[in-house]
Structures are given as structure tokens and as C-alpha cells.
Design a protein around this motif. Structure first.
Motif, PDB file in Angstrom:
ATOM      1  N   GLY A  45     -54.838  25.150  39.406  1.00 46.88           N
ATOM      2  CA  GLY A  45     -53.437  24.734  39.464  1.00 46.88           C
ATOM      3  C   GLY A  45     -53.032  23.891  38.273  1.00 46.88           C
ATOM      4  N   ALA A  98     -49.023  27.243  37.713  1.00 44.55           N
ATOM      5  CA  ALA A  98     -48.077  27.160  38.832  1.00 44.55           C
ATOM      6  C   ALA A  98     -48.379  28.228  39.875  1.00 44.55           C
ATOM      7  CB  ALA A  98     -46.642  27.298  38.334  1.00 44.55           C
ATOM      8  N   LYS A  99     -48.751  29.414  39.418  1.00 43.68           N
ATOM      9  CA  LYS A  99     -49.083  30.492  40.370  1.00 43.68           C
ATOM     10  C   LYS A  99     -50.317  30.121  41.182  1.00 43.68           C
ATOM     11  CE  LYS A  99     -48.416  34.662  42.062  1.00 43.68           C
ATOM     12  NZ  LYS A  99     -49.612  35.011  42.755  1.00 43.68           N
ATOM     13  N   ALA A 148     -51.307  27.098  41.937  1.00 46.90           N
ATOM     14  CA  ALA A 148     -50.896  26.072  42.900  1.00 46.90           C
ATOM     15  C   ALA A 148     -50.211  26.713  44.103  1.00 46.90           C
ATOM     16  CB  ALA A 148     -49.975  25.063  42.223  1.00 46.90           C
ATOM     17  N   HIS A 149     -49.390  27.717  43.859  1.00 47.06           N
ATOM     18  CA  HIS A 149     -48.705  28.431  44.948  1.00 47.06           C
ATOM     19  C   HIS A 149     -49.716  29.141  45.850  1.00 47.06           C
ATOM     20  CE1 HIS A 149     -45.863  30.955  47.107  1.00 47.06           C
ATOM     21  NE2 HIS A 149     -46.526  32.020  46.688  1.00 47.06           N
ATOM     22  N   ILE A 150     -50.718  29.779  45.240  1.00 41.87           N
ATOM     23  CA  ILE A 150     -51.760  30.437  46.036  1.00 41.87           C
ATOM     24  C   ILE A 150     -52.423  29.437  46.961  1.00 41.87           C
ATOM     25  CG2 ILE A 150     -54.047  31.519  45.888  1.00 41.87           C
ATOM     26  CD1 ILE A 150     -53.023  32.887  43.288  1.00 41.87           C
ATOM     27  N   SER A 207     -51.651  26.858  54.179  1.00 38.82           N
ATOM     28  CA  SER A 207     -50.734  27.003  55.320  1.00 38.82           C
ATOM     29  C   SER A 207     -51.317  27.916  56.391  1.00 38.82           C
ATOM     30  CB  SER A 207     -49.375  27.542  54.852  1.00 38.82           C
ATOM     31  OG  SER A 207     -49.471  28.909  54.457  1.00 38.82           O
ATOM     32  N   ASP A 241     -47.964  37.845  46.889  1.00 41.41           N
ATOM     33  CA  ASP A 241     -47.929  37.152  48.177  1.00 41.41           C
ATOM     34  C   ASP A 241     -48.314  38.085  49.320  1.00 41.41           C
ATOM     35  OD1 ASP A 241     -47.251  34.825  46.952  1.00 41.41           O
ATOM     36  OD2 ASP A 241     -45.234  34.671  47.829  1.00 41.41           O
ATOM     37  N   GLY A 282     -55.471  24.418  43.934  1.00 42.98           N
ATOM     38  CA  GLY A 282     -54.953  25.690  43.475  1.00 42.98           C
ATOM     39  C   GLY A 282     -55.646  26.857  44.146  1.00 42.98           C
ATOM     40  N   GLU A 327     -51.207  26.714  48.200  1.00 43.35           N
ATOM     41  CA  GLU A 327     -50.297  26.338  49.284  1.00 43.35           C
ATOM     42  C   GLU A 327     -50.258  27.404  50.370  1.00 43.35           C
ATOM     43  OE1 GLU A 327     -46.682  25.808  47.160  1.00 43.35           O
ATOM     44  OE2 GLU A 327     -47.262  23.862  46.306  1.00 43.35           O
ATOM     45  N   VAL A 328     -50.233  28.672  49.958  1.00 44.03           N
ATOM     46  CA  VAL A 328     -50.208  29.765  50.938  1.00 44.03           C
ATOM     47  C   VAL A 328     -51.487  29.770  51.768  1.00 44.03           C
ATOM     48  CG1 VAL A 328     -50.193  32.279  51.222  1.00 44.03           C
ATOM     49  CG2 VAL A 328     -48.635  31.194  49.571  1.00 44.03           C
TER      50      VAL A 328
END
Length: 444
Positions: A267, A340-341, A343-345, A351, A424, A370, A347-348
Motif C-alpha cells: 500500500g 493506492a490499489k 491499499a484498496h485490496i 471487510s 474487485d 495493503g 480494505e476489501v
């Protein structure tokens, strides 16, 4: 399995007949010492999926051990390799230099932490990068002792085996090992006495250095900012910076081994940035090459220049085709903002899997930064590592179309290393499959 196949496509039993036939050839001609994690044989790949010789398509959550961060067969990488191989295949940079080796070193200077002059040497593999970093540190400081971390993995060469903690399979029967290597505890918040107090963990480690070695004898401390083979262990905040501060107070070099965590995986461009660490030397490999073999040591210019000409390097280091691939891969990282991508991974994944902690008694922790995520499994009601459960889970995940790896000193951690370009939809499909299997197998 309730999760429908979309990105995945399983059309035969796993392994299929062609993979089974190749397995017989594998047994006949390939050394058993190489090992084999998956019962399938790849035929092609694209982005975040791998298709085997029987036509089964798998979602890749391993990235070839964190190599294909920009995706497998990324078009920009493929074109760069194809173009370069028609111009140069090999000259040896120290014999007849070429431009793209210099260009890779420029990119390393640009993206690695620190706003001071930096230089690099390019080599072939992560272990070779670590070997050269140790050589450089010893040459610059005039000292020989190297401090490594418990649970560390740095490679399979003689020196890097000495630096690696786990005996089986990496060290068993291969001694004697290189001397003057000293091991101190790494911050392990789930299991050590310090928990989230990284500063206290660092103080304990540096006190042990003084006791075992004495600061005046230490050339360098080397640490993975997130331990890889050791279990995807994220140290407590303040631990790495505490080590680095102690090192600089005592004229000891601090080396960050970013071979698995570096180049956007965590990340950030480099995982040591999470604790505000600016290393004197940094080792990189894996994702740097976009699928081609290349590695590097990057560091302060005065340190890198302390070595006599010819003291570092090698025949194939910084091969022009690998350099072309690396430049294309770094270009993708920049263009797509892959930190950034990643970091998004993270988060997914958190969750979807994070709630399992507390809900499923065998899931002790979901951790990482990340797209470098570990899931640690224990026996219900205890903190005893549960390697057997991890084995059952991974045996099922390959049957359901997922490629993934395990890690940990006790083999009780599943590690997730998806390509950073995974969509995603692909990621959600894969993690939902994994989640369902974890719940089912944990209930047995």
C-alpha cells in the motif's frame, strides 16, 4: 460451494489428466528438492488468472510469490521484453554497458525512501541482493557482525541460510553456515510480551544486540518490514524505527529487506515507510521485474561507492531484457497508482475476512498492510498453531479454483498476495470462496 464460478473455470478434476501426466515427468526429471506447491501445471496466464494445461482457470492469490504485482503477462511488459530481445540479449554491464541498466537505477533512486544521492547495483535474485548488501555493509563499516531477526527469511544461499530462522526445509542438512550472524527477537504483536508497544520491543532487541555482540562490532541490522515466510508478521509501530534509530546512533547500517513487501505491495512503494524508516540500504527483487528475474541493492551513494570496482555485480545482473521488463513494470505502478490499489485490496479483504476473528475460534488474526495479508490459524480455545487446518483449507482451495500459499514458522498462516491489478469482482469471488472454506473446515 455456494460461490458461482465467474473468473474461475474448473472443467476437470484437479489435477486433470494432462497435469497428472506432467507430474510423472516432473518426478522423473526434476529434483525432488525443488518441491511443488500445486498439483497443476500452468499453460498460460493473464492479469490475475492462471489457466492450466487441462483448461482449468484459477484466480491467482500468490502472484508467483509476490512477483507479478502488475499482473501476469501485462501487455506493457510483454511488449518491452519483445522489443528489447530483438536488440540486446546480453553483453554483461561491466563489460559493455547499456542504457536501460542506468534507467532502472534512476527509478530505484527516485522511488526508494530518502532524499539523498543514491546508487544501485543490479543482480539476479533476492538472495543475491541480500548477499551483496551484507558485503557492502561490511566493506563500508569495516565490521563483520550482522544482526538478523527471529522468524526471518532472506534466501537459500549459504550466507542467507545463516540469516534465515527456519531449519526445515531451508537449512536442514546444508551446514556449516556462514559465521558472525546474530539473531534478536522481531516484534510479533499477537504473540510476544510487548504487544502494540513497538518501542519496548525494539529496546529489548537492541539490548540483546549489546549483550551478544556489542554495537562497535555490528556492521548492519537487516529486517523485513513485514516478515514474509516467517508468517506475514507486521511489527508494532515504533519497532522498526527504534531499530533504525539505535543503528544510526551507533554507526551501524540499517538494511530494509523489501524483496517481498516492496514495490507497492503493502500500500506504499516500500513497507518501511509505515514506520517512517529511511534505510541506508534497501534490497528489492520480485515485483521489480514484472515477471522477469532482476534484483537490486540501493543505498546511500557514499556507502555504495565504498566497494572497489569489480567487488559487486555478476555475469547476468541487470540483463537488458530484465531491465526492459522492470522499466515497464515500474511504469505500470506509476500510471495505475498501484500503492493506492494495494491499499484498496487490503480494505476489501479485511471487510470480508476481518469479522472471522471472534466469530471463528480457529482464526486468531487477519493482519497485513495493503495486498500483503496473513491469516493465522490456531486450535480452538488456545493459541497453539493449527498447521493441520491450514493444510485442509489449502487442499480445498485449489480444488475450488484458487492458487494461494502458506507461511509461518509453524506453517499455520495463509498468505494472500494477489496481483495488484486484480479486479474487485475477481477479488471478491476469491475471498468469498476462501471464507466459505475457512468456516466449513474450522467447524470440523
Amino acid at each position: 460451494m455456494s460461490v458461482p464460478q465467474v473468473a474461475r473455470k474448473i472443467v476437470t478434476a484437479i489435477p486433470g489428466p494432462k497435469s497428472q501426466a506432467l507430474e510423472e515427468e516432473h518426478k522423473k526429471y526434476v529434483s525432488a528438492g525443488v518441491g511443488q506447491g500445486m498439483p497443476i501445471f500452468a499453460q498460460s496466464a493473464s492479469g490475475s488468472t492462471i489457466t492450466d494445461v487441462d483448461g482449468n482457470r484459477f484466480i491467482d492469490l500468490a502472484s508467483g510469490i509476490a512477483v507479478t504485482g502488475v499482473g501476469n503477462c501485462a501487455p506493457e511488459v510483454v511488449k518491452a521484453v519483445q522489443d528489447e530481445v530483438t536488440k540486446l540479449t546480453h553483453t554483461n554491464f561491466a563489460t559493455t554497458p547499456y542504457e536501460n541498466y542506468i534507467d532502472v537505477c534512476k527509478k530505484l533512486a527516485e522511488h526508494t525512501p530518502g532524499d539523498f544521492p543514491k546508487k544501485s547495483v543490479l543482480v539476479n535474485s533476492g538472495a543475491e541482493a541480500v548477499e551483496n548488501a551484507i558485503k557492502i555493509a561490511r566493506r563500508y563499516t569495516g565490521r563483520s557482525a550482522i544482526v538478523v531477526m527471529e522468524n526471518a527469511f532472506h534466501g537459500r544461499t549459504n550466507l542467507t541460510m545463516a540469516m534465515t530462522t527456519k531449519s526445515m526445509p531451508y537449512k536442514q542438512g546444508f551446514g556449516a553456515f556462514a559465521p558472525d550472524i546474530y539473531r534478536v527477537p522481531f516484534s510479533y504483536p499477537l504473540r510476544d510480551a510487548f504487544g502494540a508497544d513497538g518501542a519496548a520491543a525494539a529496546k529489548a532487541a537492541t539490548d540483546k544486540i549489546e549483550l551478544l555482540v556489542g554495537s562497535a562490532n555490528v556492521a548492519a541490522i537487516i529486517a523485513e518490514p513485514i516478515q514474509g515466510e516467517g508468517g506475514f508478521i507486521v511489527p508494532a509501530e515504533g519497532f522498526l524505527s527504534g531499530l533504525a534509530d539505535w543503528a544510526h546512533e551507533h554507526d551501524v547500517l540499517y538494511i530494509s529487506d523489501e524483496i517481498q513487501a516492496g514495490f507497492c505491495r503493502s500500500g506504499k512503494w516500500f513497507a518501511c515507510e509505515y514506520d517512517g524508516v529511511t534505510p541506508d540500504l534497501i534490497t528489492t527483487a520480485k515485483a521489480l521485474g514484472g515477471g522477469m528475474p532482476i534484483a537490486a541493492v540501493t543505498g546511500r551513494a557514499e556507502i555504495m561507492d565504498s566497494v572497489q570496482p569489480g567487488g559487486i555485480g555478476g555475469t547476468y545482473g541487470g540483463n537488458p531484457v530484465s531491465c526492459a521488463s522492470a522499466l515497464a513494470a515500474v511504469g505500470i505502478m506509476e500510471k495505475l497508482d498501484l500503492p493506492a490499489k494495494a491499499a484498496h485490496i487490503g480494505e476489501v479483504v479485511d471487510s470480508l475476512l476481518g469479522p472471522l476473528v471472534g466469530e471463528v475460534p480457529t482464526v486468531a488474526e487477519v493482519r497485513g498492510h495493503g495486498a500483503m495479508i496473513g491469516i493465522e490459524f490456531v486450535k480452538a480455545g488456545t493459541m497453539e498453531p493449527n498447521k493441520e487446518l491450514v493444510g485442509r483449507i489449502t487442499k480445498r482451495t485449489i480444488q475450488e479454483g484458487l492458487i494461494m500459499l502458506t507461511c509461518g514458522i509453524n506453517g499455520n498462516v495463509i498468505r494472500l498476495l494477489p496481483p495488484l491489478v486484480i479486479t474487485d469482482d475477481e477479488l471478491t469471488e476469491a475471498i468469498e470462496v476462501l471464507k466459505e472454506i475457512i468456516i466449513e473446515e474450522s467447524a470440523k
